[in-house]
Design an enzyme around this catalytic site. Structure first.
Site, short mmCIF file in Angstrom:
data_model
loop_
_atom_site.label_atom_id
_atom_site.label_comp_id
_atom_site.label_asym_id
_atom_site.label_seq_id
_atom_site.Cartn_x
_atom_site.Cartn_y
_atom_site.Cartn_z
N ASN A 115 -3.55 6.27 -1.05
CA ASN A 115 -3.38 6.59 0.21
C ASN A 115 -2.61 8.16 0.29
O ASN A 115 -2.56 8.51 1.39
CB ASN A 115 -2.17 5.73 0.83
N HIS B 280 -2.50 -3.26 -5.80
CA HIS B 280 -2.93 -2.90 -4.69
C HIS B 280 -4.34 -3.00 -4.41
O HIS B 280 -5.25 -2.32 -4.94
CB HIS B 280 -2.41 -1.31 -4.17
N GLU C 68 -5.74 -0.84 -7.74
CA GLU C 68 -4.97 0.21 -7.96
C GLU C 68 -3.56 -0.38 -8.58
O GLU C 68 -2.72 -0.97 -7.96
CB GLU C 68 -4.30 0.93 -6.62
N SER D 169 1.07 -1.08 0.05
CA SER D 169 -0.04 -0.04 0.11
C SER D 169 0.94 1.11 -0.14
O SER D 169 0.38 2.57 -0.25
CB SER D 169 -0.87 0.18 1.28
N1 CAA Z 1 -15.05 -10.21 3.89
C1 CAA Z 1 -16.03 -10.35 2.84
N2 CAA Z 1 -17.16 -9.79 2.71
C2 CAA Z 1 -17.52 -9.02 3.78
C3 CAA Z 1 -16.50 -8.58 4.76
C4 CAA Z 1 -15.04 -9.23 4.72
N3 CAA Z 1 -14.43 -8.79 5.42
N4 CAA Z 1 -17.07 -7.40 5.52
C5 CAA Z 1 -18.33 -7.36 4.88
N5 CAA Z 1 -18.45 -7.96 3.89
C6 CAA Z 1 -19.64 -8.10 2.81
C7 CAA Z 1 -20.69 -8.75 3.68
O1 CAA Z 1 -20.99 -10.01 3.84
C8 CAA Z 1 -22.02 -8.02 3.07
O2 CAA Z 1 -22.39 -8.65 2.04
P1 CAA Z 1 -23.83 -8.88 1.28
O3 CAA Z 1 -24.19 -7.50 0.70
O4 CAA Z 1 -23.72 -9.68 -0.03
O5 CAA Z 1 -24.73 -9.18 2.29
C9 CAA Z 1 -21.31 -6.59 2.54
O6 CAA Z 1 -19.83 -6.79 2.67
C10 CAA Z 1 -21.84 -5.33 3.38
O7 CAA Z 1 -21.44 -5.69 4.84
P2 CAA Z 1 -22.20 -5.33 6.14
O8 CAA Z 1 -23.66 -5.30 5.72
O9 CAA Z 1 -21.68 -6.33 7.37
O10 CAA Z 1 -21.65 -4.06 6.89
P3 CAA Z 1 -21.48 -2.58 5.74
O11 CAA Z 1 -22.67 -2.50 5.19
O12 CAA Z 1 -21.38 -1.74 7.05
O13 CAA Z 1 -20.24 -2.76 4.96
C11 CAA Z 1 -17.93 -2.42 4.77
C12 CAA Z 1 -18.89 -3.20 5.76
C13 CAA Z 1 -17.78 -3.22 3.27
C14 CAA Z 1 -16.68 -2.61 5.37
C15 CAA Z 1 -18.10 -0.94 4.47
O14 CAA Z 1 -18.43 -0.45 5.74
C16 CAA Z 1 -17.16 -0.17 3.46
O15 CAA Z 1 -17.14 -0.36 2.39
N6 CAA Z 1 -16.05 0.41 4.37
C17 CAA Z 1 -14.93 1.21 3.91
C18 CAA Z 1 -14.05 0.21 3.53
C19 CAA Z 1 -12.63 0.89 2.84
O16 CAA Z 1 -12.69 2.15 2.74
N7 CAA Z 1 -12.01 0.20 2.65
C20 CAA Z 1 -10.70 0.62 2.15
C21 CAA Z 1 -9.70 0.61 3.11
S1 CAA Z 1 -8.01 1.38 2.48
C22 CAA Z 1 -7.13 0.00 2.11
O17 CAA Z 1 -7.82 -1.35 2.31
C23 CAA Z 1 -5.96 0.16 1.34
C24 CAA Z 1 -4.75 0.84 2.12
O18 CAA Z 1 -3.71 0.76 1.71
C25 CAA Z 1 -4.89 1.29 3.53
#
Ligand code: CAA
Length: 292
Positions: A193, A143, A155, A122
């Site tokens: 990032n 990424h 990415e 990342s």
């Molecule tokens: N693995 C697989 N599926 C997952 C999961 C996981 N860890 N977490 C959630 N899901 C799935 C759920 O099963 C659900 O699926 P369905 O719609 O098919 O039922 C769906 O995602 C939605 O989950 P929830 O209803 O439990 O919860 P939510 O609607 O609050 O969503 C979230 C959870 C997807 C994490 C959402 O809050 C989100 O998009 N958050 C932002 C995440 C983000 O920004 N990620 C990037 C981080 S930065 C990065 O990764 C890179 C870096 O370099 C730092």
């Protein structure tokens, strides 16, 4: 570079990102070799993927026979030598430059000469990682975002020597995995990032300076800007140590004080309050990582 048909994807590292990448690749029909130097981590990854696929079956999103076929396509391998049959390799080990360069030197020796080696880093320079190999033209950033099975973006990062053919093959693979690729140049933080972490860091400054409370700050971004999570909850989700490490890379890489990490972020990391994975960050979590 001639176009090759990719069949077998090697994934190194079976932590949160590696197991997600392995799952997505197997669900897209690729054979997957999943390697981790820790056998317990490999076993845990398999259990996690099994339960993730089972949940999809229970929700009616995946037919049972497809679940079984998908699992059958993932083979855990104890030695990186097994990657001699891989057509493309994605590395997702710890975010530590020394570990990454060592892994890439090993992969360079184990994989066929034409095989592309991608890093899920990342924030570490792809150019630097590539310099540990004899194929810098075939080293690229790939990424993925967390949680991998849910997030659409990949990415693609072009290092100094990455060839156009390597970028094209990697973009095609990302599409075959059902993701949308975006290409970024190899500068600190890439695109994701460079934009995300200063926002999170600024949210921590807003808390530190008392501009608003934790819930106020997260609510503004969730309800005011329709972010799925507030920046402080997202920092917990990513890991505060990871957020700090990326801010340090931006700060050092650009030498610009606008990227200085917030002292509160540093203090929380020193205290071991790393977010979901440690049970406590800006919020508190139960043993399953769910907010209390
Ligand atoms: N693995 C697989 N599926 C997952 C999961 C996981 N860890 N977490 C959630 N899901 C799935 C759920 O099963 C659900 O699926 P369905 O719609 O098919 O039922 C769906 O995602 C939605 O989950 P929830 O209803 O439990 O919860 P939510 O609607 O609050 O969503 C979230 C959870 C997807 C994490 C959402 O809050 C989100 O998009 N958050 C932002 C995440 C983000 O920004 N990620 C990037 C981080 S930065 C990065 O990764 C890179 C870096 O370099 C730092």
């Amino acid at each position: 570079m001639e176009r090759v048909t990719l069949r077998t994807i090697g994934v190194v590292g079976s932590g949160q990102m590696g197991r997600g990448i392995a799952q997505v690749a197997a669900q897209a029909g690729f054979d997957v070799l999943l390697h981790d130097q820790d056998p317990a981590a490999l076993g845990a990854a398999r259990t996690f993927i099994e339960s993730s696929l089972k949940r999809q079956v229970e929700k009616g999103k995946l037919p049972e026979p497809v679940r079984a076929e998908t699992l059958g396509r993932i083979r855990a391998v104890a030695e990186p030598g097994a990657f001699s049959t891989a057509d493309f390799v994605i590395e997702a080990v710890s975010e530590d430059p020394a570990i990454k360069t060592r892994v890439f030197a090993t992969l360079d020796a184990a994989c066929r000469t034409g095989v592309i080696l991608a890093s899920n880093t990342s924030s570490i320079s792809i150019t630097k990682i590539a310099s540990a190999t004899r194929r810098p033209d075939r080293v690229v950033g790939m990424h993925f975002m967390n949680p991998v099975p849910v997030m659409e973006l990949v990415e693609i990062v072009a290092g100094q020597a990455t060839s156009e053919g390597t970028l094209e093959t990697t973009r095609d693979l990302a599409k075959a995995l059902g993701r949308t690729p975006v290409t970024a140049q190899d500068y600190p933080g890439f695109i994701s990032n460079r934009v995300l972490m200063p926002m999170i860091n600024e949210a921590v400054y807003a808390l530190y300076e008392g501009v608003g409370g934790r819930d106020d700050i997260d609510t503004v971004l969730r309800l005011g800007m329709r972010h799925p999570m507030g920046p402080l909850a997202l920092a917990d989700f990513i890991g505060l140590d990871t957020c700090l490490a990326i801010m340090e890379i931006l700060h050092q890489g650009f030498g610009d004080p606008k990227y200085r990490p917030c002292p509160l972020l540093r203090r929380m990391v020193d205290a071991g309050h790393l977010g979901r994975k440690s049970g406590r960050g800006f919020y508190e979590y139960d043993a399953g990582g769910e907010p209390r």
